[in-house]
Design a protein around this motif. Structure first.
Motif, PDB file in Angstrom:
ATOM      1  N   ARG A 175       0.828  -1.211   0.000  1.00 35.30           N
ATOM      2  CA  ARG A 175       0.000   0.000   0.000  1.00 35.30           C
ATOM      3  C   ARG A 175       0.868   1.269   0.000  1.00 35.30           C
ATOM      4  NH1 ARG A 175      -0.033  -0.798   5.567  1.00 35.30           N
ATOM      5  NH2 ARG A 175      -0.948  -2.848   5.452  1.00 35.30           N
TER       6      ARG A 175
ATOM      7  N   GLY B 226      -9.632  -3.089  -0.616  1.00 34.80           N
ATOM      8  CA  GLY B 226     -10.282  -3.361  -1.904  1.00 34.80           C
ATOM      9  C   GLY B 226     -11.551  -2.563  -2.129  1.00 34.80           C
ATOM     10  N   GLU B 227     -12.045  -1.893  -1.101  1.00 34.55           N
ATOM     11  CA  GLU B 227     -13.276  -1.112  -1.302  1.00 34.55           C
ATOM     12  C   GLU B 227     -12.975   0.206  -2.017  1.00 34.55           C
ATOM     13  OE1 GLU B 227     -16.308  -2.774   2.048  1.00 34.55           O
ATOM     14  OE2 GLU B 227     -15.066  -1.077   2.636  1.00 34.55           O
ATOM     15  N   GLU B 228     -14.005   0.688  -2.712  1.00 30.40           N
ATOM     16  CA  GLU B 228     -13.788   1.859  -3.572  1.00 30.40           C
ATOM     17  C   GLU B 228     -14.325   3.139  -2.939  1.00 30.40           C
ATOM     18  OE1 GLU B 228     -15.603   0.724  -7.284  1.00 30.40           O
ATOM     19  OE2 GLU B 228     -14.099  -0.847  -7.612  1.00 30.40           O
TER      20      GLU B 228
ATOM     21  N   SER C 112      -5.666   0.709   2.068  1.00 25.34           N
ATOM     22  CA  SER C 112      -5.772  -0.390   1.083  1.00 25.34           C
ATOM     23  C   SER C 112      -7.088  -0.327   0.316  1.00 25.34           C
ATOM     24  CB  SER C 112      -5.624  -1.755   1.752  1.00 25.34           C
ATOM     25  OG  SER C 112      -4.348  -1.871   2.317  1.00 25.34           O
TER      26      SER C 112
ATOM     27  N   LYS D  71      -9.486   1.675  -2.844  1.00 27.52           N
ATOM     28  CA  LYS D  71      -9.193   2.077  -4.227  1.00 27.52           C
ATOM     29  C   LYS D  71      -9.872   3.427  -4.509  1.00 27.52           C
ATOM     30  CE  LYS D  71      -9.860   0.560  -8.913  1.00 27.52           C
ATOM     31  NZ  LYS D  71     -10.833  -0.121  -9.748  1.00 27.52           N
TER      32      LYS D  71
ATOM     33  N   LYS E  21     -18.603  -2.514  -4.866  1.00 28.03           N
ATOM     34  CA  LYS E  21     -17.492  -2.274  -3.924  1.00 28.03           C
ATOM     35  C   LYS E  21     -17.434  -0.834  -3.412  1.00 28.03           C
ATOM     36  CE  LYS E  21     -14.236  -5.808  -5.143  1.00 28.03           C
ATOM     37  NZ  LYS E  21     -13.026  -6.150  -5.849  1.00 28.03           N
TER      38      LYS E  21
END
Ligand SMILES: Cc1ncc(COP(=O)(O)O)c(C=O)c1O
Length: 384
Positions: free
Chosen positions: A5, A110-112, A131, A133, A159
């Motif tokens: 990250r 991984g979440e946006e 971490s 996006k 997401k």
């Protein structure tokens, strides 16, 4: 040895330009987004008297001293129309730590997170640090950098967890309209997203623009985290003091992230902030008048360079984001480096603020008028 990250985070173009600028003498600086005035005397005295009383040596409660939080509740009610409870406030190490704790509390790997572009690069980094996006949704430049609501809707995926923005904006100076932010809130509620705001420049809003806090919409109570700071309003950059507001259900989790980052905000700065809120607000008016005048001057000077730059007149903050019209502007970093080495003018390359920032420079008008004139006199000669 180094986490993915952090490896994903690019070197800051802003700090790189600052480092380069130090190699030259007599540079005309338009690249710093920090107030150049000193902290007002009564605020300094608030800190000095707290030190003398011996009440700044230990930790404060994690959320901050109660007296300060009470003043913050009153301010949020009066100026932001946010009906906050004392238990919903955490005093933080600047807005930045409040934002970082908020992002950490909300975003799983991984979440946006939808962020407008161009935007404040620290927001992008904070999402990466969690971490998450960052999903950049371009603002509409021709319409004074307003939200493209359809694009925001289209950017939502299973997401998507949050929308993170600053208004007034760094770098564009845009003040998002209440009606736009109401649309953003409808999207957030329909998709159960958290809206995280950065309202650092809330008091520097010009002409008929008005600052609107999305956290004032009652339906947003559980879907909004609002962050604020003393940094800009009271020229307190180095004191590192701000605060975050969210509903109790949310703030208890932000608190869990705040403790390992900071334990509590610097106690001496909390007393300075208390003096800021309890004292005269004349200093804020003075800063406002100064930025309003320097904005007008910068726009006038840009008008004289209209073959090199076009620009949207900033409605707020003390920053603006002209587009570079000439070919050399294709690479904003190379453009700024040349401007520095050949004309001794320091500006920030637009690329630092997201993909649609390329071909732009960020200019700061929180400087004295002489600095603006010096920079533009040099640019007029350079671009002749
Ligand atoms: C939009 C925005 N948010 C936050 C900050 C920094 O705030 P603080 O000093 O309160 O951490 C800045 C500083 O440039 C900024 O431009």
């Amino acid at each position: 040895m180094i986490s993915q990250r952090v490896l994903k985070m690019k070197k800051s173009a802003i700090h790189e330009m600052t480092r380069l600028s130090k190699q030259f003498e007599d540079v005309a600086f338009l690249s710093w987004a920090k107030p150049t005035s000193g902290t007002p005397e009564h605020i300094r005295q608030g800190a000095i008297s707290a030190i003398q009383k011996g009440i700044t040596d230990g930790y404060s409660p994690t959320d901050g001293i109660e007296e300060l939080r009470k003043e913050i509740v009153a301010k949020l009610h009066r100026d932001n129309n946010i009906k906050a409870d004392l238990s919903e406030i955490i005093v933080t190490v600047g807005a930045i730590e409040g934002l970082a704790a908020a992002v950490m509390a909300v975003i799983d790997p991984g979440e946006e997170v939808i962020v407008p572009t161009p935007t404040y690069s620290t927001h992008i980094r904070q999402v990466i640090l969690a971490s998450g996006k960052p999903v950049m949704v371009p603002l509409i430049e021709d319409k004074e950098f307003t939200w493209d609501i359809e694009r925001v809707k289209n950017a939502i995926t299973p997401k998507t967890k949050a929308i993170l923005y600053c208004s007034p904006s760094n770098p564009t100076g845009t003040v998002f309209l209440e009606q736009e932010l109401r649309k953003i809130s409808e999207i957030a509620l329909a998709n159960d997203l958290m809206v995280i705001t950065d309202e650092a420049y809330e008091y520097f809003v010009f002409d008929d623009h008005q600052h609107f806090s999305i956290g004032s919409i009652p339906e947003m109570k559980k879907n909004c985290i609002s962050t604020f700071t003393f940094t800009k309003t009271y020229a307190m950059t180095g004191w590192r003091i701000g605060y975050v507001h969210a509903d109790q259900e949310v703030i208890q989790h932000i608190r869990k992230a705040h403790i390992p980052f900071a334990i509590c905000a610097p106690v001496v700065s909390q007393y300075a902030a208390l003096a800021a809120l309890q004292g005269s607000q004349e200093c804020v008016k003075k800063f406002y008048q100064h930025y309003s005048a320097t904005r007008n001057l910068m726009c006038e000077r840009l008008d004289r360079l209209d073959s090199v730059f076009s620009y949207q007149r900033p409605g707020g903050s003390y920053l603006m984001f002209p587009q570079i019209l000439i070919d050399e502007g294709k690479d904003s970093v190379a453009f700024c480096k040349r401007l520095l080495t050949e004309a001794k003018v320091s500006a920030t390359p637009g690329r630092a603020f997201g993909p649609t920032g390329e071909r732009h420079i960020r200019l700061s008008f929180c400087v004295e008028e002489e600095m603006i004139n010096k920079a533009f006199d040099r640019m007029e000669v350079y671009f002749k």
